[in-house]
Scaffold this motif. Sequence first.
Motif, PDB file in Angstrom:
ATOM      1  N   TYR A  46       0.490   2.413  -6.990  1.00  0.00           N
ATOM      2  CA  TYR A  46      -0.364   2.055  -5.508  1.00  0.00           C
ATOM      3  C   TYR A  46      -1.895   1.904  -6.454  1.00  0.00           C
ATOM      4  CZ  TYR A  46      -3.882   0.962  -2.056  1.00  0.00           C
ATOM      5  OH  TYR A  46      -5.117   0.438  -1.502  1.00  0.00           O
ATOM      6  N   GLY A  67      -0.638   8.741  10.700  1.00  0.00           N
ATOM      7  CA  GLY A  67       0.897   9.731  11.128  1.00  0.00           C
ATOM      8  C   GLY A  67       0.210  11.010  10.850  1.00  0.00           C
ATOM      9  N   THR A 112      -9.522  -1.013  -3.850  1.00  0.00           N
ATOM     10  CA  THR A 112      -9.507   0.280  -2.446  1.00  0.00           C
ATOM     11  C   THR A 112     -10.259   1.301  -3.630  1.00  0.00           C
ATOM     12  OG1 THR A 112      -7.696   2.029  -2.478  1.00  0.00           O
ATOM     13  CG2 THR A 112      -7.075   0.496  -4.406  1.00  0.00           C
ATOM     14  N   ARG A 155      11.333  14.371   5.788  1.00  0.00           N
ATOM     15  CA  ARG A 155      10.307  13.296   6.059  1.00  0.00           C
ATOM     16  C   ARG A 155       8.554  13.094   5.952  1.00  0.00           C
ATOM     17  NH1 ARG A 155      12.611   8.457   9.369  1.00  0.00           N
ATOM     18  NH2 ARG A 155      10.474   7.128   8.348  1.00  0.00           N
ATOM     19  N   GLY A 189      -2.106   6.088   5.833  1.00  0.00           N
ATOM     20  CA  GLY A 189      -3.117   7.814   5.653  1.00  0.00           C
ATOM     21  C   GLY A 189      -2.703   8.998   6.680  1.00  0.00           C
ATOM     22  N   LEU A 221       2.773  12.884  -0.355  1.00  0.00           N
ATOM     23  CA  LEU A 221       2.485  11.899  -0.879  1.00  0.00           C
ATOM     24  C   LEU A 221       0.739  11.981  -1.030  1.00  0.00           C
ATOM     25  CD1 LEU A 221       4.782   9.068  -0.538  1.00  0.00           C
ATOM     26  CD2 LEU A 221       4.319  10.429  -2.882  1.00  0.00           C
ATOM     27  N   PHE A 267       1.250   4.174  10.959  1.00  0.00           N
ATOM     28  CA  PHE A 267       1.296   4.816  10.487  1.00  0.00           C
ATOM     29  C   PHE A 267      -0.085   5.793   9.512  1.00  0.00           C
ATOM     30  CE2 PHE A 267       4.889   5.033  13.421  1.00  0.00           C
ATOM     31  CZ  PHE A 267       4.527   6.173  14.676  1.00  0.00           C
ATOM     32  N   ILE A 283       0.522  -1.662   0.211  1.00  0.00           N
ATOM     33  CA  ILE A 283       0.050   0.437  -0.416  1.00  0.00           C
ATOM     34  C   ILE A 283       0.993   1.381   0.156  1.00  0.00           C
ATOM     35  CG2 ILE A 283      -2.068  -1.182   1.023  1.00  0.00           C
ATOM     36  CD1 ILE A 283      -1.655   0.561   3.719  1.00  0.00           C
ATOM     37  N   ARG A 284       1.883   1.226   0.090  1.00  0.00           N
ATOM     38  CA  ARG A 284       3.210   2.234  -0.087  1.00  0.00           C
ATOM     39  C   ARG A 284       2.844   2.899  -1.707  1.00  0.00           C
ATOM     40  NH1 ARG A 284       8.084   2.025   3.126  1.00  0.00           N
ATOM     41  NH2 ARG A 284       8.384   4.209   2.065  1.00  0.00           N
ATOM     42  N   PHE A 285       3.106   4.676  -1.133  1.00  0.00           N
ATOM     43  CA  PHE A 285       2.558   4.859  -2.448  1.00  0.00           C
ATOM     44  C   PHE A 285       3.917   5.094  -3.674  1.00  0.00           C
ATOM     45  CE2 PHE A 285      -0.854   7.611   0.171  1.00  0.00           C
ATOM     46  CZ  PHE A 285      -1.709   6.305  -0.692  1.00  0.00           C
ATOM     47  N   ASP A 286       5.104   4.912  -2.788  1.00  0.00           N
ATOM     48  CA  ASP A 286       6.690   5.589  -3.470  1.00  0.00           C
ATOM     49  C   ASP A 286       6.756   4.060  -4.147  1.00  0.00           C
ATOM     50  OD1 ASP A 286       7.140   4.534  -1.717  1.00  0.00           O
ATOM     51  OD2 ASP A 286       8.738   5.887  -0.767  1.00  0.00           O
ATOM     52  N   TRP A 315     -12.499  17.949   5.326  1.00  0.00           N
ATOM     53  CA  TRP A 315     -11.590  17.670   5.679  1.00  0.00           C
ATOM     54  C   TRP A 315     -10.945  19.073   7.062  1.00  0.00           C
ATOM     55  CZ3 TRP A 315      -8.638  13.075   6.154  1.00  0.00           C
ATOM     56  CH2 TRP A 315      -8.923  12.699   5.046  1.00  0.00           C
TER      57      TRP A 315
HETATM   58  C1  ST9 Z   1      -4.858  17.972  11.559  1.00  0.00           C
HETATM   59  C2  ST9 Z   1      -4.244  17.224  10.953  1.00  0.00           C
HETATM   60  C3  ST9 Z   1      -5.958  17.320   9.683  1.00  0.00           C
HETATM   61  C4  ST9 Z   1      -5.502  16.478   8.847  1.00  0.00           C
HETATM   62  C5  ST9 Z   1      -6.411  16.507   7.488  1.00  0.00           C
HETATM   63  C6  ST9 Z   1      -5.771  16.319   6.099  1.00  0.00           C
HETATM   64  C7  ST9 Z   1      -5.499  14.551   6.530  1.00  0.00           C
HETATM   65  C8  ST9 Z   1      -5.226  13.966   4.842  1.00  0.00           C
HETATM   66  C9  ST9 Z   1      -5.105  12.548   5.044  1.00  0.00           C
HETATM   67  C10 ST9 Z   1      -5.123  11.784   4.035  1.00  0.00           C
HETATM   68  C11 ST9 Z   1      -4.946  10.279   3.719  1.00  0.00           C
HETATM   69  C12 ST9 Z   1      -4.846  10.041   2.226  1.00  0.00           C
HETATM   70  C13 ST9 Z   1      -5.160   8.611   2.276  1.00  0.00           C
HETATM   71  C14 ST9 Z   1      -5.401   8.218   1.171  1.00  0.00           C
HETATM   72  C15 ST9 Z   1      -5.240   6.532   1.345  1.00  0.00           C
HETATM   73  C16 ST9 Z   1      -6.134   5.855  -0.253  1.00  0.00           C
HETATM   74  C17 ST9 Z   1      -6.039   4.446   0.206  1.00  0.00           C
HETATM   75  C18 ST9 Z   1      -5.886   3.576  -0.103  1.00  0.00           C
HETATM   76  O1  ST9 Z   1      -6.591   2.463  -0.830  1.00  0.00           O
HETATM   77  S1  ST9 Z   1      -3.808   2.933   1.090  1.00  0.00           S
HETATM   78  C19 ST9 Z   1      -3.787   2.900   2.033  1.00  0.00           C
HETATM   79  C20 ST9 Z   1      -3.051   3.975   2.571  1.00  0.00           C
HETATM   80  N1  ST9 Z   1      -1.124   4.330   2.472  1.00  0.00           N
HETATM   81  C21 ST9 Z   1      -0.689   4.618   2.792  1.00  0.00           C
HETATM   82  O2  ST9 Z   1      -1.369   5.510   3.378  1.00  0.00           O
HETATM   83  C22 ST9 Z   1       1.013   4.642   2.375  1.00  0.00           C
HETATM   84  C23 ST9 Z   1       1.342   5.832   2.579  1.00  0.00           C
HETATM   85  N2  ST9 Z   1       3.131   5.911   3.194  1.00  0.00           N
HETATM   86  C24 ST9 Z   1       3.641   4.994   2.420  1.00  0.00           C
HETATM   87  O3  ST9 Z   1       3.663   5.554   1.076  1.00  0.00           O
HETATM   88  C25 ST9 Z   1       5.653   5.633   2.798  1.00  0.00           C
HETATM   89  O4  ST9 Z   1       4.902   5.488   4.228  1.00  0.00           O
HETATM   90  C26 ST9 Z   1       6.536   7.131   2.763  1.00  0.00           C
HETATM   91  C27 ST9 Z   1       6.337   6.946   1.698  1.00  0.00           C
HETATM   92  C28 ST9 Z   1       4.625   8.108   3.477  1.00  0.00           C
HETATM   93  C29 ST9 Z   1       7.179   6.605   3.683  1.00  0.00           C
HETATM   94  O5  ST9 Z   1       8.217   5.921   3.203  1.00  0.00           O
HETATM   95  P1  ST9 Z   1       9.583   6.251   4.460  1.00  0.00           P
HETATM   96  O6  ST9 Z   1       9.933   7.106   4.594  1.00  0.00           O
HETATM   97  O7  ST9 Z   1      10.630   5.045   3.721  1.00  0.00           O
HETATM   98  O8  ST9 Z   1       9.049   5.856   5.812  1.00  0.00           O
HETATM   99  P2  ST9 Z   1       8.711   4.161   5.966  1.00  0.00           P
HETATM  100  O9  ST9 Z   1       7.086   3.473   4.981  1.00  0.00           O
HETATM  101  O10 ST9 Z   1       9.501   2.901   6.012  1.00  0.00           O
HETATM  102  O11 ST9 Z   1       8.805   4.019   7.548  1.00  0.00           O
HETATM  103  C30 ST9 Z   1       9.970   4.288   8.795  1.00  0.00           C
HETATM  104  C31 ST9 Z   1       9.524   4.468   9.973  1.00  0.00           C
HETATM  105  O12 ST9 Z   1       8.349   6.112   9.910  1.00  0.00           O
HETATM  106  C32 ST9 Z   1       7.181   5.351  10.321  1.00  0.00           C
HETATM  107  N3  ST9 Z   1       6.286   6.682   9.965  1.00  0.00           N
HETATM  108  C33 ST9 Z   1       5.618   6.000   8.696  1.00  0.00           C
HETATM  109  N4  ST9 Z   1       4.717   7.512   8.449  1.00  0.00           N
HETATM  110  C34 ST9 Z   1       4.918   8.084   9.697  1.00  0.00           C
HETATM  111  C35 ST9 Z   1       4.461   9.320   9.676  1.00  0.00           C
HETATM  112  N5  ST9 Z   1       3.862   9.836   9.033  1.00  0.00           N
HETATM  113  N6  ST9 Z   1       4.680   9.757  11.489  1.00  0.00           N
HETATM  114  C36 ST9 Z   1       5.793   9.670  11.762  1.00  0.00           C
HETATM  115  N7  ST9 Z   1       5.950   8.382  11.194  1.00  0.00           N
HETATM  116  C37 ST9 Z   1       5.893   7.876  10.487  1.00  0.00           C
HETATM  117  C38 ST9 Z   1       7.058   3.813  10.474  1.00  0.00           C
HETATM  118  O13 ST9 Z   1       5.832   3.613  11.050  1.00  0.00           O
HETATM  119  C39 ST9 Z   1       8.236   2.995  10.303  1.00  0.00           C
HETATM  120  O14 ST9 Z   1       8.781   2.717  11.571  1.00  0.00           O
HETATM  121  P3  ST9 Z   1       9.515   1.390  12.178  1.00  0.00           P
HETATM  122  O15 ST9 Z   1       8.221   0.549  11.452  1.00  0.00           O
HETATM  123  O16 ST9 Z   1      10.593   1.295  10.867  1.00  0.00           O
HETATM  124  O17 ST9 Z   1       9.719   1.801  13.310  1.00  0.00           O
END
Ligand code: ST9
Length: 518
Positions: free
Chosen positions: A204, A252, A153, A386, A249, A393, A247, A115-118, A318
């Motif tokens: 994705y 995080g 999705t 980060r 969607g 994304l 973390f 489910i990674r976007f990258d 939002w």
């Molecule tokens: C007040 C707020 C108001 C809010 C309003 C706005 C909100 C907007 C939200 C919009 C969300 C939209 C989502 C759309 C979903 C589409 C639905 C789906 O089908 S699909 C489902 C949706 N799919 C997705 O959401 C996937 C999106 N994620 C990705 O594509 C990747 O994680 C990345 C490219 C963002 C980072 O890649 P990279 O740099 O390689 O990093 P790694 O991944 O390798 O993680 C390394 C470590 O960092 C940790 N950690 C991660 N994130 C955060 C964070 N935010 N913070 C802290 N920590 C975080 C992680 O746990 C890990 O820890 P450890 O295991 O090492 O201990």
Amino acid sequence: MASIADYYAGKNVLITGATGFMGKVLVEKLLRSCPEVRTLYLLVRPKAGQSMQERVSDMMKCKLFDRVREDNPDFHQKIVPISSELTQPALAISPEDVERLTSCVNIIFHCAATIRFDEPLKHALQLNVIATQQLLSLAQQMHHLQAFIHISTAYANCNRRHIDEIIYPPPVEPKKLIDSLEWMEDSIVRDITPRLIGERPNTYTYTKALAECVVQRESSKLSIGIIRPSIVGASWQEPFPGWIDNFNGPSGVFIAAGKGILRTMRANNDAVADLIPVDVVINLTLAAGWYTAVHRLTFPPAALVYNCTTGGINPFHWGEIEHHVMSSFKRNPLEQAFRRPNANITSNYLMNQYWILVSHKFPALIYDLYLRLSGQKPQMMRIFNRLHKAIGLLEYFSSQDWEWNSENMSMLMSHLSPEDRKTFNFDVRQLNWPEYIENYCIGTKKYVLNEDMSDIPAARQHLRKLRNIRYTFNTLLLVFIWRVFIARSQMARNIWYFVVSLCFKFLSYFRASSTLTN
Ligand SMILES: CCCCCCCCCCCCCCCCCC(=O)SCCNC(=O)CCNC(=O)[C@H](O)C(C)(C)COP(=O)(O)OP(=O)(O)OC[C@H]1O[C@@H](n2cnc3c(N)ncnc32)[C@H](O)[C@@H]1OP(=O)(O)O
Ligand SMILES: NC(=O)C1=CN([C@@H]2O[C@H](COP(=O)(O)OP(=O)(O)OC[C@H]3O[C@@H](n4cnc5c(N)ncnc54)[C@H](OP(=O)(O)O)[C@@H]3O)[C@@H](O)[C@H]2O)C=CC1
């Protein structure tokens, strides 16, 4: 018609992605609400030095399974892990396990995906499309299979504004793409990826669209249901409110805002935030499994698609999410916040860039300077970089609106008995958003960050300290600016004395009037 739990009684279920966020909730709900289910076969790979057996044992120890453990301490006997690496030929399942699965599985839930976007296109294609194809081939060898449920999705077709419960023509013929990428070097694939994915924001959503097409092609041979959830968030009611363990969607983003790190993000206040609680998705998935199996002989040979969304039924925006997340984190603060939680969303690009500079980069620079001076390693700028990559994304999804038709969700609900409607509730009209968001934020604190609720008074005290630091800093800055300004300009000096004398007049007026009333 048998109730859902009655249908699953005595059935053998195969689940992929069971160690993931949704897979775990699916396993838990099946065990708890369908206690007569015979066996759950979980396709799991060894990972991070742990065997698949160890991973599954660890999973079953997690808090999510507390209620199941209470009801049936021997629930683990129903779980059979099967070693499988989905990116390998034939899913790397041993011949003995293939034999076992083909002779007894009745229902498949296919949740595994990247489910990674990258994700590089080749890998996303391998897991989301080719593995799905291989699982479908395995499914065709199963003698007693009654339903194949594929988790897609709602954003698989995010290049469209209005999305019906149909499978749209794929952006490219999957087989042609698989054949051509096979011989291409990774660097060439990387270069042509933006051209290939076209209007979609990432590999994705692109590969999930291709997977739907691959699944549909088998619908004449298998009974298939496709579930398309939107943005899956923490649990609403089951097994307890606020369960979340990652973390991804919005989680995080909420955490970064709660920690006071995230101050600004590009999002449209008035756009619908199509969040859907994970327990709703799983209840719908189990009900769809039951419906697909029960009607397998009467269906026309087409996969039934369920858009599992909230926007058309119980919309929330939002802007409202921002408000409730912020107030929730003020009531229940996270530990050791960097600054007081105060995030704002804006759709204005320049405004966002300005706040990134002032509220993200400037404080990070000062903090890193402080760390450097005190002999520590600077880290804040790295964290912000980060964060900026991650929110960059996500912004595509928070800046626009989609309309999903969810008639099949209503149709399915109308087929449930009143009892099943309660046990497998996916009626999102009953969702109270402010309460849900509050539990979601508390869930990120308790289950993602493993913070103790008893530490809340200390966290509040920390926020008060941060507030006082801010007041002191702002006052000193104001005085400094005025002093520098006054020293150079007569007009500024006049304004300064005018404001000060006005304040004195007000003070003496209030003192005099309070003396009179006494
Ligand atoms: C007040 C707020 C108001 C809010 C309003 C706005 C909100 C907007 C939200 C919009 C969300 C939209 C989502 C759309 C979903 C589409 C639905 C789906 O089908 S699909 C489902 C949706 N799919 C997705 O959401 C996937 C999106 N994620 C990705 O594509 C990747 O994680 C990345 C490219 C963002 C980072 O890649 P990279 O740099 O390689 O990093 P790694 O991944 O390798 O993680 C390394 C470590 O960092 C940790 N950690 C991660 N994130 C955060 C964070 N935010 N913070 C802290 N920590 C975080 C992680 O746990 C890990 O820890 P450890 O295991 O090492 O201990
Ligand atoms: N989360 C969301 O917001 C949404 C999710 N979905 C869909 O729901 C499904 C589940 O998502 P979610 O639970 O959030 O995702 P997770 O990333 O939490 O889980 C993914 C699962 O797939 C497994 N998996 C990944 N690669 C392999 C592999 N090579 N071999 C074997 N297993 C593998 C993972 O196993 P391992 O533990 O070994 O890595 C894990 O169990 C996906 O199909 C996704 O597209 C749809 C809409 C929204």
